[in-house]
Design a protein around this motif. Structure first.
Motif: not given
Length: 228
Positions: A91-107
């Motif tokens: 959905t975001t078009g981000a790499s896996l590492n960036s996606t983990r950071r996005i997940f943590l931000e949402l969390s």
């Protein structure tokens, strides 16, 4: 005696400054004023927004903390499609590492509901109704109404209403072309150096736009509200 020419503003800044004073003197308290808003698709001179209800405090806090470009993830239509890191990455078009950071931000802002052992994965807790129900963009110009109309039309992507505010002393050309404002649904108003406002074409009030720019605006307005 010949009619005297109407007084004119010397600069766009003075037009905006006097209009803000007018708003502060006459407007209802449900609207706040933000100047030089960076909307991602042009910069309105003024952005007016309605104050949210108190029960929206959690949503305001979430939007104020999140990176504005990630705010669209909190829409119901987007959130319901994301239940894994892979889906979030797609959905975001981000790499896996960036996606983990996005997940943590949402969390971190309390917007992640983790699944159970029987149903692994997670859910994003969406914002059902954006807190700022009314957003009004205003583009001010001394005389170049055509350019102002083009800019104001772009603001429709993130505002419920979009207006052109022009110096009343130089408004004759714009008034001869009111039909163009009507065609695009952009409001036209003029303001005098004496502090009088004339509405020539009412802006069309559009329903909430579930666009990325509209969600980004909600996040930036939340940040502005929290910081003031």
């Amino acid at each position: 005696m010949p009619n005297s020419k109407p007084l004119r503003f010397r600069t766009e800044e003075s037009l905006v400054n006097d209009f803000v004073l007018f708003l502060n003197r006459t407007r209802k308290s449900k609207f706040e004023v933000l100047r030089e808003y960076e909307g991602g698709f042009g910069i309105p001179d003024l952005l007016l927004y309605s104050l949210p209800e108190k029960r929206k405090a959690k949503d305001i806090a979430s939007l104020a903390c999140i990176n504005p470009r990630l705010a669209p993830l909190l829409s119901e239509a987007t959130a319901k499609r994301i239940d894994t890191l892979a889906a979030l990455s797609q959905t975001t078009g981000a790499s896996l590492n960036s996606t983990r950071r996005i997940f943590l931000e949402l969390s971190d802002i309390g917007r992640i509901k983790k699944g159970s052992n029987a149903m692994p994965g997670f859910q994003i807790s969406p914002i059902a109704i954006p807190p700022f129900k009314q957003v009004v963009a205003i583009e001010a110009k001394l005389r170049d109404w055509r350019r102002a109309l083009v800019q104001a039309y772009r603001y429709i992507q993130f505002a419920n209403e979009s207006w052109v505010l022009i110096d009343h002393g130089t408004s004759s050309s714009a008034l001869r072309h009111k039909e163009q404002f009507q065609t695009y649904g952009v409001g036209l108003a003029s303001f005098t150096t004496g502090g009088k406002l004339f509405v020539h074409v009412p802006a069309v009030n559009r329903p909430w736009s579930n666009s990325a720019l509209a969600w980004r605006t909600q996040a930036l307005l939340a940040r502005d509200l929290v910081q003031t």
